[in-house]
Design a protein around this motif. Structure first.
Motif, PDB file in Angstrom:
ATOM      1  N   ASP A 156       0.826  -1.216   0.000  1.00 49.97           N
ATOM      2  CA  ASP A 156       0.000   0.000   0.000  1.00 49.97           C
ATOM      3  C   ASP A 156       0.859   1.264   0.000  1.00 49.97           C
ATOM      4  O   ASP A 156       0.429   2.315  -0.493  1.00 49.97           O
ATOM      5  CB  ASP A 156      -0.925   0.019   1.223  1.00 49.97           C
ATOM      6  N   ASP A 157       2.049   1.174   0.582  1.00 51.80           N
ATOM      7  CA  ASP A 157       2.913   2.352   0.669  1.00 51.80           C
ATOM      8  C   ASP A 157       3.289   2.892  -0.703  1.00 51.80           C
ATOM      9  O   ASP A 157       3.483   4.104  -0.871  1.00 51.80           O
ATOM     10  CB  ASP A 157       4.193   2.022   1.452  1.00 51.80           C
ATOM     11  N   LEU A 158       3.405   2.012  -1.688  1.00 47.37           N
ATOM     12  CA  LEU A 158       3.816   2.450  -3.024  1.00 47.37           C
ATOM     13  C   LEU A 158       2.760   3.362  -3.643  1.00 47.37           C
ATOM     14  O   LEU A 158       3.088   4.354  -4.301  1.00 47.37           O
ATOM     15  CB  LEU A 158       4.061   1.231  -3.919  1.00 47.37           C
ATOM     16  N   VAL A 159       1.495   3.021  -3.439  1.00 42.25           N
ATOM     17  CA  VAL A 159       0.408   3.854  -3.956  1.00 42.25           C
ATOM     18  C   VAL A 159       0.352   5.179  -3.206  1.00 42.25           C
ATOM     19  O   VAL A 159       0.180   6.254  -3.802  1.00 42.25           O
ATOM     20  CB  VAL A 159      -0.941   3.115  -3.838  1.00 42.25           C
ATOM     21  N   VAL A 160       0.508   5.123  -1.898  1.00 46.00           N
ATOM     22  CA  VAL A 160       0.469   6.340  -1.082  1.00 46.00           C
ATOM     23  C   VAL A 160       1.591   7.295  -1.484  1.00 46.00           C
ATOM     24  O   VAL A 160       1.381   8.510  -1.625  1.00 46.00           O
ATOM     25  CB  VAL A 160       0.563   5.985   0.417  1.00 46.00           C
ATOM     26  N   ASP A 161       2.790   6.760  -1.696  1.00 42.45           N
ATOM     27  CA  ASP A 161       3.926   7.608  -2.071  1.00 42.45           C
ATOM     28  C   ASP A 161       3.683   8.296  -3.407  1.00 42.45           C
ATOM     29  O   ASP A 161       3.992   9.487  -3.570  1.00 42.45           O
ATOM     30  CB  ASP A 161       5.210   6.764  -2.154  1.00 42.45           C
ATOM     31  N   ALA A 162       3.131   7.549  -4.386  1.00 39.27           N
ATOM     32  CA  ALA A 162       2.849   8.147  -5.691  1.00 39.27           C
ATOM     33  C   ALA A 162       1.796   9.237  -5.576  1.00 39.27           C
ATOM     34  O   ALA A 162       1.917  10.320  -6.169  1.00 39.27           O
ATOM     35  CB  ALA A 162       2.389   7.066  -6.665  1.00 39.27           C
ATOM     36  N   THR A 163       0.757   8.971  -4.798  1.00 38.71           N
ATOM     37  CA  THR A 163      -0.317   9.950  -4.605  1.00 38.71           C
ATOM     38  C   THR A 163       0.209  11.204  -3.926  1.00 38.71           C
ATOM     39  O   THR A 163      -0.169  12.332  -4.290  1.00 38.71           O
ATOM     40  CB  THR A 163      -1.445   9.333  -3.767  1.00 38.71           C
ATOM     41  N   ASP A 164       1.091  11.030  -2.947  1.00 40.66           N
ATOM     42  CA  ASP A 164       1.668  12.186  -2.253  1.00 40.66           C
ATOM     43  C   ASP A 164       2.476  13.067  -3.206  1.00 40.66           C
ATOM     44  O   ASP A 164       2.603  14.276  -2.996  1.00 40.66           O
ATOM     45  CB  ASP A 164       2.565  11.724  -1.103  1.00 40.66           C
ATOM     46  N   ARG A 165       3.024  12.455  -4.238  1.00 44.47           N
ATOM     47  CA  ARG A 165       3.776  13.233  -5.235  1.00 44.47           C
ATOM     48  C   ARG A 165       2.870  13.847  -6.297  1.00 44.47           C
ATOM     49  O   ARG A 165       3.351  14.574  -7.176  1.00 44.47           O
ATOM     50  CB  ARG A 165       4.803  12.336  -5.933  1.00 44.47           C
ATOM     51  N   GLY A 166       1.596  13.515  -6.252  1.00 45.23           N
ATOM     52  CA  GLY A 166       0.681  14.009  -7.274  1.00 45.23           C
ATOM     53  C   GLY A 166       0.841  13.282  -8.591  1.00 45.23           C
ATOM     54  O   GLY A 166       0.542  13.843  -9.663  1.00 45.23           O
ATOM     55  N   GLU A 167       1.278  12.018  -8.551  1.00 45.02           N
ATOM     56  CA  GLU A 167       1.516  11.237  -9.765  1.00 45.02           C
ATOM     57  C   GLU A 167       0.645   9.984  -9.774  1.00 45.02           C
ATOM     58  O   GLU A 167       0.234   9.484  -8.721  1.00 45.02           O
ATOM     59  CB  GLU A 167       2.999  10.833  -9.846  1.00 45.02           C
ATOM     60  N   ASP A 168       0.364   9.484 -10.997  1.00 49.91           N
ATOM     61  CA  ASP A 168      -0.333   8.210 -11.115  1.00 49.91           C
ATOM     62  C   ASP A 168       0.650   7.084 -10.812  1.00 49.91           C
ATOM     63  O   ASP A 168       1.765   7.063 -11.358  1.00 49.91           O
ATOM     64  CB  ASP A 168      -0.888   8.025 -12.538  1.00 49.91           C
ATOM     65  N   PRO A 169       0.270   6.140  -9.966  1.00 50.61           N
ATOM     66  CA  PRO A 169       1.192   5.056  -9.596  1.00 50.61           C
ATOM     67  C   PRO A 169       1.650   4.236 -10.807  1.00 50.61           C
ATOM     68  O   PRO A 169       0.851   3.921 -11.693  1.00 50.61           O
ATOM     69  CB  PRO A 169       0.358   4.195  -8.639  1.00 50.61           C
ATOM     70  N   LEU A 170       2.931   3.939 -10.827  1.00 49.57           N
ATOM     71  CA  LEU A 170       3.526   3.063 -11.833  1.00 49.57           C
ATOM     72  C   LEU A 170       4.353   2.028 -11.069  1.00 49.57           C
ATOM     73  O   LEU A 170       5.432   2.326 -10.574  1.00 49.57           O
ATOM     74  CB  LEU A 170       4.407   3.847 -12.807  1.00 49.57           C
ATOM     75  N   ILE A 171       3.807   0.821 -10.960  1.00 51.06           N
ATOM     76  CA  ILE A 171       4.379  -0.211 -10.090  1.00 51.06           C
ATOM     77  C   ILE A 171       4.646  -1.467 -10.907  1.00 51.06           C
ATOM     78  O   ILE A 171       3.897  -1.785 -11.841  1.00 51.06           O
ATOM     79  CB  ILE A 171       3.410  -0.530  -8.931  1.00 51.06           C
ATOM     80  N   VAL A 172       5.705  -2.167 -10.569  1.00 55.01           N
ATOM     81  CA  VAL A 172       6.016  -3.461 -11.198  1.00 55.01           C
ATOM     82  C   VAL A 172       5.870  -4.553 -10.152  1.00 55.01           C
ATOM     83  O   VAL A 172       6.430  -4.445  -9.045  1.00 55.01           O
ATOM     84  CB  VAL A 172       7.432  -3.483 -11.792  1.00 55.01           C
ATOM     85  N   ALA A 173       5.112  -5.596 -10.485  1.00 58.71           N
ATOM     86  CA  ALA A 173       4.985  -6.771  -9.615  1.00 58.71           C
ATOM     87  C   ALA A 173       5.625  -7.958 -10.306  1.00 58.71           C
ATOM     88  O   ALA A 173       5.467  -8.139 -11.524  1.00 58.71           O
ATOM     89  CB  ALA A 173       3.510  -7.055  -9.318  1.00 58.71           C
ATOM     90  N   LEU A 174       6.362  -8.763  -9.560  1.00 60.03           N
ATOM     91  CA  LEU A 174       7.053  -9.927 -10.118  1.00 60.03           C
ATOM     92  C   LEU A 174       6.403 -11.201  -9.597  1.00 60.03           C
ATOM     93  O   LEU A 174       6.205 -11.365  -8.391  1.00 60.03           O
ATOM     94  CB  LEU A 174       8.534  -9.894  -9.745  1.00 60.03           C
ATOM     95  N   ASP A 175       6.095 -12.106 -10.521  1.00 59.89           N
ATOM     96  CA  ASP A 175       5.398 -13.348 -10.188  1.00 59.89           C
ATOM     97  C   ASP A 175       6.308 -14.537 -10.490  1.00 59.89           C
ATOM     98  O   ASP A 175       6.545 -14.859 -11.657  1.00 59.89           O
ATOM     99  CB  ASP A 175       4.106 -13.442 -11.002  1.00 59.89           C
ATOM    100  N   GLY A 176       6.836 -15.159  -9.455  1.00 61.28           N
ATOM    101  CA  GLY A 176       7.662 -16.347  -9.646  1.00 61.28           C
ATOM    102  C   GLY A 176       9.063 -16.081 -10.144  1.00 61.28           C
ATOM    103  O   GLY A 176       9.731 -16.984 -10.647  1.00 61.28           O
ATOM    104  N   VAL A 177       9.553 -14.867 -10.003  1.00 56.57           N
ATOM    105  CA  VAL A 177      10.920 -14.527 -10.420  1.00 56.57           C
ATOM    106  C   VAL A 177      11.855 -14.847  -9.260  1.00 56.57           C
ATOM    107  O   VAL A 177      11.755 -14.236  -8.187  1.00 56.57           O
ATOM    108  CB  VAL A 177      11.027 -13.047 -10.827  1.00 56.57           C
ATOM    109  N   THR A 178      12.760 -15.785  -9.463  1.00 60.09           N
ATOM    110  CA  THR A 178      13.611 -16.267  -8.367  1.00 60.09           C
ATOM    111  C   THR A 178      15.067 -15.821  -8.472  1.00 60.09           C
ATOM    112  O   THR A 178      15.847 -16.066  -7.556  1.00 60.09           O
ATOM    113  CB  THR A 178      13.571 -17.804  -8.314  1.00 60.09           C
ATOM    114  N   ASP A 179      15.446 -15.181  -9.565  1.00 58.16           N
ATOM    115  CA  ASP A 179      16.833 -14.743  -9.737  1.00 58.16           C
ATOM    116  C   ASP A 179      16.984 -13.327  -9.175  1.00 58.16           C
ATOM    117  O   ASP A 179      16.357 -12.384  -9.679  1.00 58.16           O
ATOM    118  CB  ASP A 179      17.200 -14.750 -11.226  1.00 58.16           C
ATOM    119  N   PRO A 180      17.806 -13.136  -8.129  1.00 62.99           N
ATOM    120  CA  PRO A 180      17.977 -11.799  -7.553  1.00 62.99           C
ATOM    121  C   PRO A 180      18.490 -10.781  -8.562  1.00 62.99           C
ATOM    122  O   PRO A 180      18.195  -9.581  -8.447  1.00 62.99           O
ATOM    123  CB  PRO A 180      19.000 -12.026  -6.431  1.00 62.99           C
TER     124      PRO A 180
END
Length: 318
Positions: A156-180
């Protein structure tokens, strides 16, 4: 009379052989001994005694830490001369550098000590048995770097931070990525193209290890990475908050250049190169998007794919 001289060390024969001398000690005494080591490394110095005591307390505390499910995150250890030097060069956060007592002082050891000193990282001298114990018998070569546990954000913090900047959130989610390294590459791309963070699952996924920090080239210090207990539920929460969830898939229904939604609040979901998106995550996505590849490649790894889409999003937002 010949042979009866009382002068010491006088040669009385023509035979070659060992003679009394300095054994090269005078010559070696004229050679430099290199730069003076830090106080923490000088035996008998007050700071050396304090560092040794601290090392023993840390080793003892690590041996008592709980393990398994429910245990708190513990410090990560980077072991070996080359890995430690490379981690220090990459400015990976560090809380201590353990140096084995009476270590063979080669160029890598000297560089590690100098880098740690320049950055203010404590140097702790420890006996080999202690280093063997805290590294579980790994070949540490007398050098061990301790990295503090990464402090993950809440999704949730990622959305809050974007909103505080007055920007539309742009987030990347990784599904099953195991290589650091893939995670580090995604973090770097998010930083480069103005994203607001990365979300990774809590289990069966890469975390912010030393390898991820190194690949991020320092950008992990300013791009938050959040951990989701359940990625599907996290994506559903993002949808309720007004974000569009876009999954990347080779068989996607929409091509990237036709995706107008990238200019608004969006979550880009990238799966592993081999398996792609998991079934539940794929079904949760609002859209499945494919990246055109005229060269004929079957797929891209998560780091590259996310970078391509983030660039397109950045271009549209500009």
């Amino acid at each position: 009379m010949a042979g009866n001289s009382q002068r010491r060390n006088r040669r009385t024969t023509n035979k070659k052989g060992a003679t009394v001398g300095s054994g090269g000690q005078r010559r070696r005494g004229l050679e430099g001994k290199g730069p003076t080591p830090p106080a923490e490394m000088r035996k008998g110095h007050k700071k050396n005694r304090v560092a040794n005591a601290q090392a023993k307390r840390t080793v003892s505390a690590q041996s008592r830490r709980p393990s398994g499910r429910g245990a708190k995150a513990t410090a990560e250890l980077v072991v070996g001369r080359n890995p430690v030097v490379e981690a220090l060069r990459a400015d990976i956060p560090a809380t201590a550098v353990y140096v084995q007592q009476y270590i063979d002082n080669d160029d890598r050891v000297r560089e590690a000590v100098q880098l740690a000193t320049d950055r203010g990282v404590p140097l702790l001298e420890a006996a080999r048995p202690e280093l063997d114990r805290i590294t579980a018998g790994l070949n540490h070569q007398g050098l061990v770097l301790q990295i503090p546990p990464y402090e993950y954000a809440h999704p949730d913090d990622l959305v809050v931070d974007a909103t505080d900047r007055g920007e539309d959130p742009l987030i990347v989610a990784l599904d099953g990525v195991t290589d650091p390294r893939n995670l580090g590459a995604v973090v770097r791309s998010v930083a480069a193209f103005g994203g607001h963070g990365v979300v990774v699952p809590e289990r069966r996924a890469a975390g912010m290890t030393a390898g991820a920090w190194k690949t991020s080239a320092g950008t992990a210090a300013r791009v938050p990475v959040a951990r989701a207990t359940n990625l599907t539920r996290t994506l559903e929460a993002y949808q309720k908050a007004g974000l569009t969830v876009v999954g990347l898939a080779a068989d996607g229904d929409v091509e990237l250049q036709d995706l107008e939604l990238l200019s608004g609040p969006v979550v880009i979901v990238a799966g592993s190169e081999g398996k792609g998106l998991s079934r539940l995550v794929g079904e949760t996505c609002d859209l499945r998007v494919r990246i055109p590849m005229p060269g004929g490649a079957e797929s891209l790894n998560a780091g590259v794919a996310a970078g391509v889409v983030l660039y397109e999003a950045s271009r549209r937002r500009a």
